[in-house]
Design a protein around this motif. Structure first.
Motif, PDB file in Angstrom:
ATOM      1  N   ARG A 169      10.448   9.876  -3.198  1.00 41.52           N
ATOM      2  CA  ARG A 169      11.248  11.200  -3.056  1.00 41.52           C
ATOM      3  C   ARG A 169      10.268  12.086  -3.834  1.00 41.52           C
ATOM      4  NH1 ARG A 169      16.621  12.428  -2.213  1.00 41.52           N
ATOM      5  NH2 ARG A 169      16.762  14.590  -2.233  1.00 41.52           N
ATOM      6  N   GLN A 170      10.169  13.310  -3.063  1.00 36.69           N
ATOM      7  CA  GLN A 170       9.175  14.422  -3.450  1.00 36.69           C
ATOM      8  C   GLN A 170       8.187  13.860  -4.225  1.00 36.69           C
ATOM      9  OE1 GLN A 170      11.922  16.660  -6.193  1.00 36.69           O
ATOM     10  NE2 GLN A 170      12.606  17.895  -4.369  1.00 36.69           N
ATOM     11  N   GLY A 171       7.168  13.149  -3.511  1.00 37.98           N
ATOM     12  CA  GLY A 171       6.028  12.636  -3.814  1.00 37.98           C
ATOM     13  C   GLY A 171       5.806  11.512  -4.939  1.00 37.98           C
ATOM     14  N   ARG A 172       7.074  11.271  -5.576  1.00 37.99           N
ATOM     15  CA  ARG A 172       7.256  10.042  -6.514  1.00 37.99           C
ATOM     16  C   ARG A 172       7.697   8.991  -5.941  1.00 37.99           C
ATOM     17  NH1 ARG A 172       9.111  10.523 -12.485  1.00 37.99           N
ATOM     18  NH2 ARG A 172       8.526   8.660 -12.318  1.00 37.99           N
ATOM     19  N   ILE A 173       7.477   7.733  -6.643  1.00 41.29           N
ATOM     20  CA  ILE A 173       7.793   6.549  -6.117  1.00 41.29           C
ATOM     21  C   ILE A 173       8.724   6.040  -7.167  1.00 41.29           C
ATOM     22  CG2 ILE A 173       7.323   4.235  -5.402  1.00 41.29           C
ATOM     23  CD1 ILE A 173       4.789   5.169  -4.299  1.00 41.29           C
TER      24      ILE A 173
ATOM     25  N   ASP B 214       0.848  -1.240   0.030  1.00 38.41           N
ATOM     26  CA  ASP B 214       0.044  -0.143  -0.138  1.00 38.41           C
ATOM     27  C   ASP B 214       0.910   1.252  -0.082  1.00 38.41           C
ATOM     28  OD1 ASP B 214      -1.626   2.214   0.938  1.00 38.41           O
ATOM     29  OD2 ASP B 214      -3.109   0.745   1.439  1.00 38.41           O
ATOM     30  N   ILE B 215       0.576   1.999  -1.129  1.00 39.48           N
ATOM     31  CA  ILE B 215       1.798   3.256  -1.062  1.00 39.48           C
ATOM     32  C   ILE B 215       1.824   4.435   0.112  1.00 39.48           C
ATOM     33  CG2 ILE B 215       1.703   3.191  -3.597  1.00 39.48           C
ATOM     34  CD1 ILE B 215      -0.056   5.721  -3.302  1.00 39.48           C
ATOM     35  N   SER B 216       0.681   4.185   0.975  1.00 33.01           N
ATOM     36  CA  SER B 216       0.580   4.892   2.117  1.00 33.01           C
ATOM     37  C   SER B 216       1.887   4.371   3.101  1.00 33.01           C
ATOM     38  CB  SER B 216      -0.901   4.808   2.888  1.00 33.01           C
ATOM     39  OG  SER B 216      -1.043   3.645   3.440  1.00 33.01           O
ATOM     40  N   GLU B 217       2.205   3.293   2.994  1.00 34.12           N
ATOM     41  CA  GLU B 217       3.222   2.692   4.044  1.00 34.12           C
ATOM     42  C   GLU B 217       4.556   3.362   3.626  1.00 34.12           C
ATOM     43  OE1 GLU B 217       3.567  -1.406   3.238  1.00 34.12           O
ATOM     44  OE2 GLU B 217       1.572  -1.815   3.482  1.00 34.12           O
ATOM     45  N   LEU B 218       4.641   4.094   2.376  1.00 36.29           N
ATOM     46  CA  LEU B 218       5.953   4.405   2.044  1.00 36.29           C
ATOM     47  C   LEU B 218       6.102   6.126   2.213  1.00 36.29           C
ATOM     48  CD1 LEU B 218       8.674   3.543   0.752  1.00 36.29           C
ATOM     49  CD2 LEU B 218       7.633   4.277  -1.470  1.00 36.29           C
ATOM     50  N   THR B 219       6.515   6.710   3.191  1.00 36.42           N
ATOM     51  CA  THR B 219       6.501   8.053   3.567  1.00 36.42           C
ATOM     52  C   THR B 219       7.831   8.595   2.838  1.00 36.42           C
ATOM     53  OG1 THR B 219       7.525   7.892   5.443  1.00 36.42           O
ATOM     54  CG2 THR B 219       5.371   7.843   5.774  1.00 36.42           C
ATOM     55  N   GLU B 220       7.604   9.981   2.527  1.00 38.10           N
ATOM     56  CA  GLU B 220       8.512  10.799   1.775  1.00 38.10           C
ATOM     57  C   GLU B 220      10.024  10.637   2.579  1.00 38.10           C
ATOM     58  OE1 GLU B 220       8.326  12.798  -0.526  1.00 38.10           O
ATOM     59  OE2 GLU B 220      10.002  14.069  -0.518  1.00 38.10           O
ATOM     60  N   ASN B 221      10.795  10.438   1.560  1.00 37.48           N
ATOM     61  CA  ASN B 221      12.250   9.908   1.765  1.00 37.48           C
ATOM     62  C   ASN B 221      12.561   8.732   2.571  1.00 37.48           C
ATOM     63  OD1 ASN B 221      13.616  12.192   0.621  1.00 37.48           O
ATOM     64  ND2 ASN B 221      13.223  13.629   2.282  1.00 37.48           N
ATOM     65  N   SER B 222      11.659   7.770   2.313  1.00 33.16           N
ATOM     66  CA  SER B 222      11.864   6.556   2.978  1.00 33.16           C
ATOM     67  C   SER B 222      11.956   5.505   1.949  1.00 33.16           C
ATOM     68  CB  SER B 222      10.872   6.272   3.896  1.00 33.16           C
ATOM     69  OG  SER B 222       9.466   6.036   3.349  1.00 33.16           O
ATOM     70  N   ALA B 223      12.363   4.249   2.310  1.00 36.98           N
ATOM     71  CA  ALA B 223      12.528   3.099   1.278  1.00 36.98           C
ATOM     72  C   ALA B 223      11.959   1.965   1.973  1.00 36.98           C
ATOM     73  CB  ALA B 223      14.052   3.036   0.896  1.00 36.98           C
ATOM     74  N   LYS B 224      11.564   1.046   0.983  1.00 37.69           N
ATOM     75  CA  LYS B 224      11.147  -0.268   1.327  1.00 37.69           C
ATOM     76  C   LYS B 224      11.542  -1.483   0.547  1.00 37.69           C
ATOM     77  CE  LYS B 224       6.575  -2.086   2.128  1.00 37.69           C
ATOM     78  NZ  LYS B 224       6.687  -2.397   3.407  1.00 37.69           N
ATOM     79  N   GLY B 225      12.167  -2.731   1.277  1.00 42.07           N
ATOM     80  CA  GLY B 225      12.711  -3.553   0.276  1.00 42.07           C
ATOM     81  C   GLY B 225      11.291  -4.583   0.416  1.00 42.07           C
ATOM     82  N   ILE B 226      11.390  -5.388  -0.966  1.00 36.16           N
ATOM     83  CA  ILE B 226      10.396  -6.140  -1.218  1.00 36.16           C
ATOM     84  C   ILE B 226      11.009  -7.350  -1.817  1.00 36.16           C
ATOM     85  CG2 ILE B 226       8.519  -6.444  -2.764  1.00 36.16           C
ATOM     86  CD1 ILE B 226       9.161  -3.288  -2.831  1.00 36.16           C
ATOM     87  N   GLU B 227      10.534  -8.525  -1.355  1.00 40.64           N
ATOM     88  CA  GLU B 227      10.972  -9.834  -1.899  1.00 40.64           C
ATOM     89  C   GLU B 227       9.626 -10.498  -2.577  1.00 40.64           C
ATOM     90  OE1 GLU B 227      14.379 -10.795   1.320  1.00 40.64           O
ATOM     91  OE2 GLU B 227      13.625 -12.451  -0.119  1.00 40.64           O
ATOM     92  N   LEU B 228      10.049 -10.808  -3.679  1.00 39.29           N
ATOM     93  CA  LEU B 228       8.709 -11.597  -4.431  1.00 39.29           C
ATOM     94  C   LEU B 228       9.190 -12.862  -5.029  1.00 39.29           C
ATOM     95  CD1 LEU B 228       5.765 -10.887  -5.278  1.00 39.29           C
ATOM     96  CD2 LEU B 228       6.724 -10.061  -7.325  1.00 39.29           C
ATOM     97  N   ASN B 229       8.978 -14.112  -4.434  1.00 42.33           N
ATOM     98  CA  ASN B 229       9.342 -15.110  -4.883  1.00 42.33           C
ATOM     99  C   ASN B 229      11.100 -15.045  -4.705  1.00 42.33           C
ATOM    100  OD1 ASN B 229       6.796 -16.125  -5.163  1.00 42.33           O
ATOM    101  ND2 ASN B 229       6.975 -15.229  -7.296  1.00 42.33           N
ATOM    102  N   GLN B 230      11.805 -15.267  -5.839  1.00 44.43           N
ATOM    103  CA  GLN B 230      13.382 -15.149  -5.542  1.00 44.43           C
ATOM    104  C   GLN B 230      13.668 -13.704  -6.100  1.00 44.43           C
ATOM    105  OE1 GLN B 230      14.943 -17.562  -4.519  1.00 44.43           O
ATOM    106  NE2 GLN B 230      13.088 -18.867  -4.389  1.00 44.43           N
TER     107      GLN B 230
END
Ligand code: FES
Length: 108
Positions: free
Chosen positions: A33-37, A9-25
């Motif tokens: 950054r500045q409202g863009r992902i 959910d994009i609400s989980e990603l706040t300005e200047n933050s990052a998020k790692g994702i693992e999808l299968n392998q």
């Protein structure tokens, strides 16, 4: 209609933050950054290893650049271009996505 996989959910990603994702392998990460992902493969072009220091920690101290934890390469957030370090001039691999009902989704 092409099938997509929702990642978060994009609400989980706040300005200047990052998020790692693992999808299968597959390992990806997103930066806001500045409202863009920006979404990239989580793989340093220097040695092909994951970039993060700790879970969801992909940015340098000033949160100006993506930083590889192995040898400190710095990448621009908007283009994934390495501007300092052993792979200067190389780039992270961008991943295209769409936002559907507030979820960041990639094609299957
Ligand atoms: S593995 Fe990323 S800078 Fe060497």
């Amino acid at each position: 209609m092409p099938t997509v996989t929702p990642l978060f959910d994009i609400s989980e990603l706040t300005e200047n933050s990052a998020k790692g994702i693992e999808l299968n392998q597959r390992k990806l990460f997103a930066v806001c950054r500045q409202g863009r992902i920006y979404l990239y493969e989580n793989r340093c072009p220097h040695k092909g290893v994951p970039l993060e220091w700790l879970p969801d920690t992909f940015l340098d101290v000033e949160k100006q650049f993506i930083q590889c934890s192995t040898h400190g390469a710095l990448f621009t957030i908007d283009k994934g271009l390495c501007i300092a370090g052993p792979c200067a001039g190389a780039s992270l691999i961008p991943v295209s996505y769409e936002i559907i009902d507030g979820q960041l989704c990639i094609p299957e």
